[in-house]
Structures are given as structure tokens and as C-alpha cells.
Write an enzyme that holds these catalytic residues in place. Sequence first.
Site, PDB file in Angstrom:
ATOM      1  N   ASP A  35     -48.339  24.673  14.717  1.00 52.90           N
ATOM      2  CA  ASP A  35     -49.117  25.275  13.633  1.00 52.90           C
ATOM      3  C   ASP A  35     -50.556  25.544  14.049  1.00 52.90           C
ATOM      4  O   ASP A  35     -51.114  26.579  13.711  1.00 52.90           O
ATOM      5  CB  ASP A  35     -49.096  24.364  12.401  1.00 52.90           C
ATOM      6  CG  ASP A  35     -47.819  24.541  11.618  1.00 52.90           C
ATOM      7  OD1 ASP A  35     -47.387  25.695  11.446  1.00 52.90           O
ATOM      8  OD2 ASP A  35     -47.235  23.538  11.178  1.00 52.90           O
ATOM      9  N   CYS A  52     -47.385  16.368  19.012  1.00 56.30           N
ATOM     10  CA  CYS A  52     -45.960  16.516  18.727  1.00 56.30           C
ATOM     11  C   CYS A  52     -45.541  17.976  18.637  1.00 56.30           C
ATOM     12  O   CYS A  52     -44.424  18.287  18.250  1.00 56.30           O
ATOM     13  CB  CYS A  52     -45.575  15.753  17.468  1.00 56.30           C
ATOM     14  SG  CYS A  52     -46.535  16.263  16.035  1.00 56.30           S
ATOM     15  N   GLU A  70     -53.310  19.974  12.644  1.00 56.93           N
ATOM     16  CA  GLU A  70     -52.628  21.245  12.891  1.00 56.93           C
ATOM     17  C   GLU A  70     -53.258  22.410  12.128  1.00 56.93           C
ATOM     18  O   GLU A  70     -52.793  23.538  12.209  1.00 56.93           O
ATOM     19  CB  GLU A  70     -51.125  21.128  12.581  1.00 56.93           C
ATOM     20  CG  GLU A  70     -50.787  20.504  11.252  1.00 56.93           C
ATOM     21  CD  GLU A  70     -49.281  20.353  11.027  1.00 56.93           C
ATOM     22  OE1 GLU A  70     -48.481  20.880  11.814  1.00 56.93           O
ATOM     23  OE2 GLU A  70     -48.899  19.718  10.037  1.00 56.93           O
ATOM     24  N   HIS A 120     -38.732  26.818  13.528  1.00 55.20           N
ATOM     25  CA  HIS A 120     -37.937  25.595  13.432  1.00 55.20           C
ATOM     26  C   HIS A 120     -36.490  25.828  13.821  1.00 55.20           C
ATOM     27  O   HIS A 120     -35.771  24.894  14.161  1.00 55.20           O
ATOM     28  CB  HIS A 120     -38.087  24.963  12.052  1.00 55.20           C
ATOM     29  CG  HIS A 120     -39.426  24.325  11.888  1.00 55.20           C
ATOM     30  ND1 HIS A 120     -40.463  24.938  11.262  1.00 55.20           N
ATOM     31  CD2 HIS A 120     -39.895  23.138  12.360  1.00 55.20           C
ATOM     32  CE1 HIS A 120     -41.536  24.161  11.329  1.00 55.20           C
ATOM     33  NE2 HIS A 120     -41.216  23.063  11.989  1.00 55.20           N
TER      34      HIS A 120
HETATM   35  C1  PEP Z   1     -46.483  21.370  14.702  1.00 55.12           C
HETATM   36  O1  PEP Z   1     -46.903  22.139  13.835  1.00 55.12           O
HETATM   37  O2  PEP Z   1     -46.854  21.407  15.884  1.00 55.12           O
HETATM   38  C2  PEP Z   1     -45.482  20.350  14.373  1.00 55.12           C
HETATM   39  C3  PEP Z   1     -45.100  19.465  15.254  1.00 55.12           C
HETATM   40  O3  PEP Z   1     -44.901  20.407  13.143  1.00 55.12           O
HETATM   41  P1  PEP Z   1     -43.795  21.480  12.764  1.00 55.12           P
HETATM   42  O4  PEP Z   1     -43.321  22.152  14.023  1.00 55.12           O
HETATM   43  O5  PEP Z   1     -42.691  20.767  12.095  1.00 55.12           O
HETATM   44  O6  PEP Z   1     -44.525  22.409  11.855  1.00 55.12           O
HETATM   45 MG    MG Z   2     -46.541  21.728  11.785  1.00 58.08          MG
END
Ligand code: PEP
Ligand code: MG
Length: 581
Positions: A458, A505, A434, A192
Site C-alpha cells: 500500500d 510485511c 502503509e 491480493h
Molecule cells: C501491505 O500493504 O504491504 C500489506 C502487507 O498489506 P496488504 O497487502 O494486505 O494490503
Molecule cells: Mg496493506
Amino acid sequence: MMTTLKGIPAAPGVAMGRALFFDSEEPAIPKRPITEAQVPSEMLRLEEALIKTRHQIVGIQKKVATELGQEHAEILNAHLLVLEDQSLREEIIQGLRTEKLNVETIFNDVIHRHLKAFSRTEDEYLRERMADIEDVRRRVLRNLMGRQHATLAQLDHAAIVIARDLSPSETAQMPKQYVLGFVTDVGGRTSHTAIMAKSLEIPAVVGLQVATKRIRDGVFVIIDGGHGDVLVDPDEATIERYKLEQRRYQEASRQLLQLKDLPAETLDHHQVILAANIELPDEVPSVIAHGAQGIGLFRTEFLYLNRPDFPTEEEQFAAYSTVAEQLKPHPVIIRTMDLGGDKLASQLQLPMEMNPFMGWRAVRFSLARPDIFRVQLRAILRASVHGNLKMMYPMISGVEDLRRANEIFQEVRQELQREGVPFAEVFEVGAMIEVPSAALTCDLLAQEVDFFSIGTNDLIQYTLAVDRVNEKIAYLYEPTHPSILRLVKQIIDVGHAAGIWVGMCGEMAGEPPLSLLLLGMGLDEFSTSPVQLPIVKQVIRSVEYSFARQAVEQAMKLRTGKEVEAYLIASLKQAAPALVE
Ligand code: PEP
Ligand code: MG
């Protein structure tokens, strides 16, 4: 002499400037010899620091008690017990006498010995106390040395930040005008911290492993975030070359932005939705500037970071309704909080976990703390009348947790109805896919949701068993691995067969060669960091839908991630040579 270090590309762009070391957590401990006669005065310094720490913790405890209740405040009793421990004092006196070193060094060594012993124990209670002890260690050291907790928000001059690690919450606080770029020893492409850097448009390289050892404070550095290169002490010719590269990057980005108002459609008019991911409401102008058709992922957990308390219903309502208003009529998908993993909210004082990404995070946390979850659901529902809001749950692992989350959601709806508070009657609720168990049972989930959003960041880490923030195994993190291709295709096909739309996403949706693949698989919505949107749009606008579908057919026959990657790059080069370097 110039050296070039290679890391993991985290956020594109070229930056150059003087290196600045940053370590928010670890006070630099001075090592000083002492005499036997100084032992009592060193002990006195420690006692004073312990008393000061005690006052600070009791102060926090009082605040927590009034804001969250006595029960939460009592969690901090464990910190106080560490401060009162007599045997710890005895060990330190012993250390001072035998080692003849200052009390900061001895205190730190003694605590580290205990932490090491705790990490090996089978006793869960003792392991959970590690986080408390670690917290007390830092506080006492800061009080001993008179140093406050450093934050990047205090930075007052332009620099390239060099750190062993930066948490997503620290990155979120970066003053963009001063942090020209950053480099970290740890981290992966989809950590992140890397995602936050992209959102802030700060060039970054992560997972360098040796940055803090090989880069001296104050030395001139260049970072090329798109390629993962860090040049330390470059010569004049190199600086000039990178200045040119910086201008070229800025010009290419400017050119791509001209596509901003054009639809994301193939040459033969197959349209998809291009949306953006955000962490905080102030990223909305960038979302609009990059031409997104909505927000496909609002990582609401960032509203919970960098603060001593929880965001209230009113604060959350204000955040969600403002974003909804700014984007309407485009949709905004609010993801319920995904705390845990690498996003730790300090007010929660959660025990350290051995496998945080597989632990108490996301919807698991929400279901365990319905008091906190309900506040968020109320705010989301109330904001739903201010625009086109949708909602999704993170880390769903099967029908059971989805149903439990939906039950709480229904209860909150009824509660608002009873109170006469307005909310949107039609409101889409989706599940993030995910976790492999959700991917493999997506036919069951599809019957109970309005849409899927594939969270590949994930999904890849769990399917390939590759920690997304561990730089040592980053080479194994392959979005093109045949297992990922099969899972993603299956999720899209199953979703469509059940009559629901499917988005993505994860960062995979923002990589040009991969967007060709996802387009061909029939993905309906691509949501990624705003800076990646124009190039994805360019890929989509450069090909025929049938070309992308054929590329999928061929790619699915290949046996390794490397083969798939090479094939997709070659295909993209064939369709749009200008897009491939
Ligand atoms: C993901 O896991 O792809 C996602 C979009 O959520 P995050 O990156 O916040 O875990
Ligand atoms: Mg995620």
C-alpha cells in the site's frame, strides 16, 4: 500457431494444461431474435424471474434479520425496490418491441443504461445504489437462464484457469489439485489475488489485458509465473523446453529448502528474523515447511470472506489460538481485519466506492463498526494465552486513529478482566506503516506502539499514486523509486531511535535484490509469502552486513527507480552470482 503473451509475474512456477474459461459473475447472455407475437411470453419469463429473485432476496433478508438484526436486513429493501419498479418493466416491453431480441438481452441493456447514468450523477445516494442494481441484474439473469453462481470450488478436472478477473476471495477457494495455474486480464503484482496465488503455490500471471480475447477455451497453454509469460498453443519443442524449466524450478526450490533450519544471518553474523505472511490458518504447514521464524502478517480479513455471515468470537478464537499453538514459541502477528479495497465481504453489502483503496477500509471500517471490531479483539486477546501473539492495525494514518483503536482495545481488555477471562499480560501492539501520512509522522507514532510493520504494497501505491491492482499503470509501481527508499529508511531509522523494532510485511521484503537493500537499511524482520523465504534467506546468508550497508549508501544517491534496480541487481550478482539469472 503458437503465440506468446506477456503479463505481470504474480506467482512463480511453470504450469501447463488446457485452458478453462471462468467467469463467476457474468452469465453469458444469449442473443436471440424474437417476433412481435413472442413479446408477452418473453415478458412472462421476466416476471417469473423477478418473482424468483424476490423470494431469494426475502429469504436472505430473513436470515440477516435473525443473525444480524432487522436494521441490517433493511439494507436489502433497495434490491426489492428495483424488482418492483414499474417504469423499468415499461422500458423493457418497449425494448422487446423495437429491438425484437430476447428478454435477457433487453433486460441487460436497460439495466446497463441505468448504471451508466447513475455513474455520472453527483447524487451520492444514487451512486450508492449502483451496487444494489448490479446485484439484482446478476440474480435476475441467473434466474432467467437457470444458471447458478459459478465458483472455482466446483472445478473437477485439472486446468489452467483463464479469467478477466479473480477476486481474492475466489482465489482463496481454488482447489489446488485442479487449478494448475491461472491467468487474468486485470490485476497487479501486489493485488491480493496475486498474493493469494503465491500462498497457494499456484503459478500465475496477471494483468495480461488480452487473455480472455486471445486464448480459446480448451487450447493448450503454458504459463511461466516467474517471468509473466503465457504461451498459447505451443509446439512440441517448446513444451519439452518448459517441462525442463519446470523440473529446474522444482529442483532449485528443493535445494533452497535445505536452508530451512539455518539462521537468517549474514556472513559476519548479523541476524534478522524471517517470518511469513498468511491469509488462512491452513497455510501454516507451508509456513513451517519453508522455515519461517513466525508469522509476520496474518491477514485475518480472509476469515470474513466467502460466507453469508460474520465469523463469531469462538470461530476466530479457534483460528488464532490454533495458529499460535502451531507456531509457538515463534511470534504470530495478527493484523486486525483489513476489509475493503479489493477484499469485499459480501455479507456487508457495502456500496461501490469510486476509490476503494482510499476509502472505507481497514482500521477506518473497524472504528466505524466497533460492534464487529470488538468481537475480533476479544478473540485475539483470548487466544493470546495459547502462544506468542502480537497484534497490529492496518492503514493507520496518524496518531488519532491509532489512539482510537487502542482505546477500544483497552475497553475490551477491561471487559475480559471483569469477566475473569484470561489473556496475556504482556502483549505487543504495533502499527502498520502503509499510508504516507503515517510514514511522515512515524516519530509520533513510535511513542505509542511496540513495533512498526511497513506495508509496502500500500505504501508504494499511495506514495506513487499507482493503483496496485491496475495493470495499465503497473509499470509505474516501483519499489525502488527514490521516494520509497527515503520513506522506508526513515521509518526504520526513526523506529530504532525510539527503541522499537521495525519489520516489513509487504511483497518488497520477498524480492531478492530488494532484500539486500532492506538488510543494509537495518530492517529487523522480513515477512513475506512462504515460497519467497528461502531465496531471501540465501541472499542474507551470502553477504556481509557491511556490504549491504554500502549498497544502501550508493543506492540512496541514485536518481531513478531503474538506476536503483540495476545497481541492486549488479551488487547482488557480485556477492552471489548464482542468485541472479
Ligand atoms: C501491505 O500493504 O504491504 C500489506 C502487507 O498489506 P496488504 O497487502 O494486505 O494490503
Ligand atoms: Mg496493506
